[in-house]
Design a protein around this motif. Structure first.
Motif, mmCIF file in Angstrom:
data_model
loop_
_atom_site.group_PDB
_atom_site.id
_atom_site.type_symbol
_atom_site.label_atom_id
_atom_site.label_comp_id
_atom_site.label_asym_id
_atom_site.label_seq_id
_atom_site.Cartn_x
_atom_site.Cartn_y
_atom_site.Cartn_z
ATOM 1 N N UNK A 45 0.860 -1.188 0.000
ATOM 2 C CA UNK A 45 0.000 0.000 0.000
ATOM 3 C C UNK A 45 0.893 1.233 0.000
ATOM 4 N N UNK A 46 0.602 2.181 -0.881
ATOM 5 C CA UNK A 46 1.266 3.483 -0.808
ATOM 6 C C UNK A 46 0.194 4.546 -0.611
ATOM 7 N N UNK A 47 0.365 5.326 0.440
ATOM 8 C CA UNK A 47 -0.629 6.364 0.741
ATOM 9 C C UNK A 47 -0.360 7.622 -0.103
ATOM 10 N N UNK A 48 -1.152 8.652 0.170
ATOM 11 C CA UNK A 48 -1.043 9.940 -0.524
ATOM 12 C C UNK A 48 -1.532 9.890 -1.966
ATOM 13 N N UNK A 49 -2.517 9.051 -2.240
ATOM 14 C CA UNK A 49 -3.200 9.132 -3.533
ATOM 15 C C UNK A 49 -4.351 10.124 -3.346
ATOM 16 N N UNK A 54 -6.014 2.127 -13.335
ATOM 17 C CA UNK A 54 -7.283 1.547 -12.892
ATOM 18 C C UNK A 54 -7.609 2.095 -11.514
ATOM 19 N N UNK A 55 -8.888 2.270 -11.267
ATOM 20 C CA UNK A 55 -9.286 2.900 -10.011
ATOM 21 C C UNK A 55 -10.575 2.265 -9.489
ATOM 22 N N UNK A 56 -10.659 2.131 -8.166
ATOM 23 C CA UNK A 56 -11.870 1.655 -7.509
ATOM 24 C C UNK A 56 -12.368 2.768 -6.593
ATOM 25 N N UNK A 57 -13.629 3.130 -6.720
ATOM 26 C CA UNK A 57 -14.234 4.147 -5.859
ATOM 27 C C UNK A 57 -15.039 3.483 -4.751
ATOM 28 N N UNK A 71 -7.698 1.511 8.092
ATOM 29 C CA UNK A 71 -7.519 1.883 6.684
ATOM 30 C C UNK A 71 -8.765 2.631 6.227
ATOM 31 N N UNK A 72 -8.621 3.916 5.989
ATOM 32 C CA UNK A 72 -9.755 4.740 5.585
ATOM 33 C C UNK A 72 -9.431 5.370 4.235
ATOM 34 N N UNK A 73 -10.332 5.245 3.285
ATOM 35 C CA UNK A 73 -10.041 5.725 1.934
ATOM 36 C C UNK A 73 -11.332 6.040 1.195
ATOM 37 N N UNK A 74 -11.197 6.902 0.190
ATOM 38 C CA UNK A 74 -12.288 7.203 -0.750
ATOM 39 C C UNK A 74 -12.060 6.515 -2.085
ATOM 40 N N UNK A 75 -10.791 6.150 -2.335
ATOM 41 C CA UNK A 75 -10.417 5.663 -3.655
ATOM 42 C C UNK A 75 -9.212 4.732 -3.510
ATOM 43 N N UNK A 76 -9.151 3.710 -4.376
ATOM 44 C CA UNK A 76 -7.995 2.824 -4.467
ATOM 45 C C UNK A 76 -7.503 2.835 -5.903
#
Length: 795
Positions: free
Chosen positions: A98-102, A146-149, A191-196
């Motif tokens: 995992x790399x953060x700061x996306x 590629x992106x997952x919302x 792990x909290x995110x809006x997008x991968x």
């Protein structure tokens, strides 16, 4: 029997309404704080428990040693560790990077939304229990771009439309195709995110040259995280042995950095040890212990009120006890009755405490940093049962001593009203309990004053660089040269400079320094800057010059602080000029020495420090203004920013604001500690109200006789209050030295701090005596003014 106990308890409460309300109020206030802490701990213990594989998931963390005496435990890990585990070791079901700061202001479907997330790979979806609602779990994160919302993010962009296959612009990261929709991370996920985004996108950007390579770097891993899911047959010992072998291999690749790798189980992340470069919310064990300890002290203080008032009223209930014993009541039955009364009081207090808890819960979520992200503070049916159990626990603390004392009364002495309650010789138990309460209250009061004074000290401390009339801007991936050129055209901006991290508040970066003539090495913190940084921030040069005035290669020159100059043996700053330092096997010439300045927070000591000239590493720009900063200037800056950064959010802030935010934890601490201090002194005053009111009523005839014999109101006030005032003075005499030594120990954890003296201790003493004195006099005033005819007309 139970019906009889309830009936007697209700009659007793109604007969002594004021004392009952004081007891209920004191217990309710303290229990409300305890309910809050219990709910917080419940939320923390639930973190990441929704993952089906949680017992077999671990994070690989890194211990970094660079130079003598410098060690740092990081939550991050080099990605090559994951490569090694996959290629050379067996027994790992899933390994994910995992790399953060996306993070970017995303655009799609004519809408703009700020999104924050991670780059990762398909194994992420297999390891963690975040259900993929749309898309293929095997391929959704395989291809570049590629992106997952999350479900929430997709709805903001597209409403009820199917977003799969549509394009999202992620600012400087480029355009991405939506390949899946994932459920929103639960509130209790670290792990909290809006997008991968697909990790392969980073590899593509590295090949294109739009991103500095770090996917295969052993030393550049401040944004990289590695998680493993072991098989049932693989032992923890075997994993540790595997990591040791990898660490041995890394020593040949990381030059002066010595890395070792450890395991952190999923349920030991939140709450967990304090690691640098954490991902998501974090909470250590120490704050929980402190909050729990404070809540317990406040609860004990309220229980003391109940005990005190119960013991004070023991004489009035002596005949009741004597009669019950005379007609056959046993000691056990009396003990049970009095304890049942306490349980009823605590259950009533629990109802009131729950209402107070509902009132203070929003304030807690607002005041405590990131609390709204970490806690839901929702009360489940199971938690309600726990609250009820807690009320019974409180009843045991508050009720055992009074029940024990009352049930032991001698029948003959009880019927004669010849009962005394003393312990420890001359010092009555009630007085000792009051002293304890107000000692505790004063410690909290002094604590609030000390923290406020330290905050004021930190805000006004001379850090060694200028912050007035300056703004700092995070670059968010914007090219620094382009920004410098664009903002330099603004008529309100006099100069632009930059640094790799924010000066005055950054987490220090460390390197190893060697002298060519000496094999010993030194660790030094460092900052990458451009040529104007030292001059623009008015950092004082003691010898030499900055990067603005050198004919030699700036890239092979450094400016150091006087601390490092002394460490390399230069008795005077001038003696360090021209000497060479070996840094990452490169020879760097010292061209300047600056006066020591606080490049990190004031809690950190000033260590060896180096300025490198590397504009390409700049991550923050600093603007100096030629005139007064106003809304017109800010609007002009935002326009300049949009010209070079497009839709990326402008996050420029005045440096005064940045420094204030850096020390905002003091203001949060003041609010929290002040609230607790208010609770402590409120509960103490409630107890004092009850005790002074009881003393005034029990001495009503004495006051009448004194007035008949000519005593003045002043004499009577002094007579009735001096005993309580002496207790306040004794509490102060105990609390002052405790406060002095306790807060001195706490402050000494930071390097730059205030000295506790007369102002802090004297202010605490004055507040305690003032509040305590007003409380006492307000209750005995009516007794002192009472008509002696009314108090003496009956025997």
């Amino acid at each position: 029997m139970i019906r009889n106990y309830l009936l007697i308890a209700i009659r007793n409460f109604w007969k002594h309404k004021i004392f009952s309300m004081i007891n209920i109020a004191g217990l309710a206030v303290s229990m409300s704080l305890c309910l809050l802490i219990i709910t917080v701990i419940s939320d923390l213990l639930s973190y990441d428990n929704f993952h089906s594989n949680r017992d077999n998931i671990y994070r690989v963390i890194t211990k970094v040693q660079s130079g003598p005496g410098y060690t740092d435990m990081k939550a991050t890990c080099p990605f090559p560790v994951a490569n090694e585990l996959e290629e050379n070791f067996q027994g790992y079901e899933n390994i994910t990077r995992i790399q953060r700061f996306f993070n970017a202001k995303a655009e799609s479907n004519n809408r703009e939304i700020q999104l924050e997330g991670y780059f990762t790979e398909p194994s992420f979806l297999k390891m963690f229990s975040f259900p993929l609602l749309k898309g293929n779990i095997q391929t959704a994160l395989v291809g570049p771009n590629s992106i997952i919302l999350t479900e929430r993010s997709a709805e903001k962009f597209f409403g009820k439309e199917d977003p799969v296959g549509k394009v999202v612009s992620m600012g400087l990261f480029g355009n991405y195709i939506i390949t899946g929709i994932i459920s929103d991370p639960p509130e209790n996920s670290h792990l909290k995110f809006d997008v991968l985004g697909s990790l392969s996108s980073l590899g593509q950007m590295e090949k294109d040259g739009s991103l500095d390579p770090d996917l295969n770097e052993w030393s550049g891993f401040l944004k990289n995280y590695v998680y493993i899911q072991k098989s049932q047959d693989l032992s923890i010992k075997q994993i540790r042995d595997d990591l040791k072998q990898i660490a041995l291999k890394s020593t040949t690749l990381t030059k002066d950095l010595q890395l070792s790798f450890q395991l952190q189980s999923l349920d030991n992340i939140v709450p967990g040890p304090d690691l640098s470069s954490q991902i998501g919310p974090k909470m250590g064990y120490l704050p929980i212990l402190i909050l729990s300890g404070v809540a317990l002290l406040i609860l004990i203080s309220a229980c003391i009120n109940y005990t005190n008032l119960s013991l004070a009223r023991a004489l009035s209930r002596a005949k009741e006890v004597g009669i019950r014993k005379a007609i056959g009541g046993s000691k056990k039955q009396l003990f049970t009755q009095f304890l049942a009364e306490t349980i009823i009081v605590c259950l009533l207090s629990l109802v009131a405490a729950y209402l107070i808890f509902g009132l203070i819960r929003p304030g807690f979520l607002k005041v405590v940093p990131r609390a709204s992200e970490m806690f839901s503070l929702k009360v489940s049916p199971l938690l309600v049962l726990f609250f009820i159990g807690f009320a019974f626990f409180t009843a045991m603390i508050a009720g055992i001593l009074p029940a024990s004392v009352l049930s032991r009364f001698n029948v003959i002495r009880a019927l004669k009203n010849d009962t005394t309650i003393n312990s420890l010789g001359r010092v009555s138990l009630r007085k000792a309990l009051i002293i304890f309460q107000f000692t505790l209250s004063m410690i909290f009061i002094v604590g609030v004053i000390v923290v406020y004074r330290q905050y004021h000290f930190s805000r006004n401390y001379d850090h060694g660089f200028t912050i007035k009339n300056k703004m700092v801007i995070p670059l968010e991936g914007v090219d620094y040269k382009l920004l410098k050129n664009e903002f330099g055209k603004n008529p309100g901006v006099s100069s632009v400079t930059g640094s790799s991290v924010m000066v005055g508040s950054f987490q220090t970066n460390t390197t190893v320094v060697k002298l060519p003539e000496n094999i010993d090495s030194l660790s030094a913190d460092y900052l990458h800057t451009d040529e104007n940084f030292i001059d623009d921030l008015d950092i004082k040069l003691l010898a030499g010059h900055a990067f603005t005035n050198t004919g030699k290669s700036k890239e092979h020159s450094v400016v150091i602080n006087e601390q490092l100059a002394q460490a390399i043996g230069a008795k005077q700053p001038q003696a360090a000029l021209g000497r060479s330092l070996l840094i990452n096997d490169e020879s760097m010439e010292i061209i300047g020495v600056v006066k020591n300045f606080n490049y990190a927070q004031l809690e950190e000591p000033i260590r060896n420090f180096i300025f490198f000239y590397e504009p390409g590493q700049v991550g923050y720009a600093y603007l100096s203004f030629s005139g007064k900063f106003n809304d017109a200037v800010n609007s002009s800056l935002e326009k300049s920013w949009s010209n070079i950064a497009g839709s990326t959010l402008f996050q420029g802030k005045k440096m005064e604001v940045v420094m204030e935010e850096t020390y905002s934890f003091y203001t949060n601490f003041i609010k929290i500690f002040g609230f607790v201090a208010l609770l402590a002194i409120t509960i103490g005053c409630l107890g004092l109200v009850g005790m002074s009111l009881y003393a005034a009523r029990s001495r009503l005839k004495e006051v009448g006789i004194r007035k008949v014999l000519g005593a003045s109101v002043g004499n009577i006030l002094l007579s009735l209050s001096k005993g309580f005032l002496w207790l306040l003075l004794i509490a102060s005499a105990i609390a002052l030295p405790i406060s002095y030594f306790l807060f001195n120990i706490i402050l000494e954890n930071g390097v730059h701090h205030i000295q506790i003296g007369v102002i802090e201790l004297g202010s605490g003493l004055l507040i305690l005596l003032l509040v305590g004195g007003i409380t006492i006099i307000s209750q005995i005033w009516r007794t002192a003014l009472a008509n002696p005819v009314k108090s003496l007309r009956t025997e």
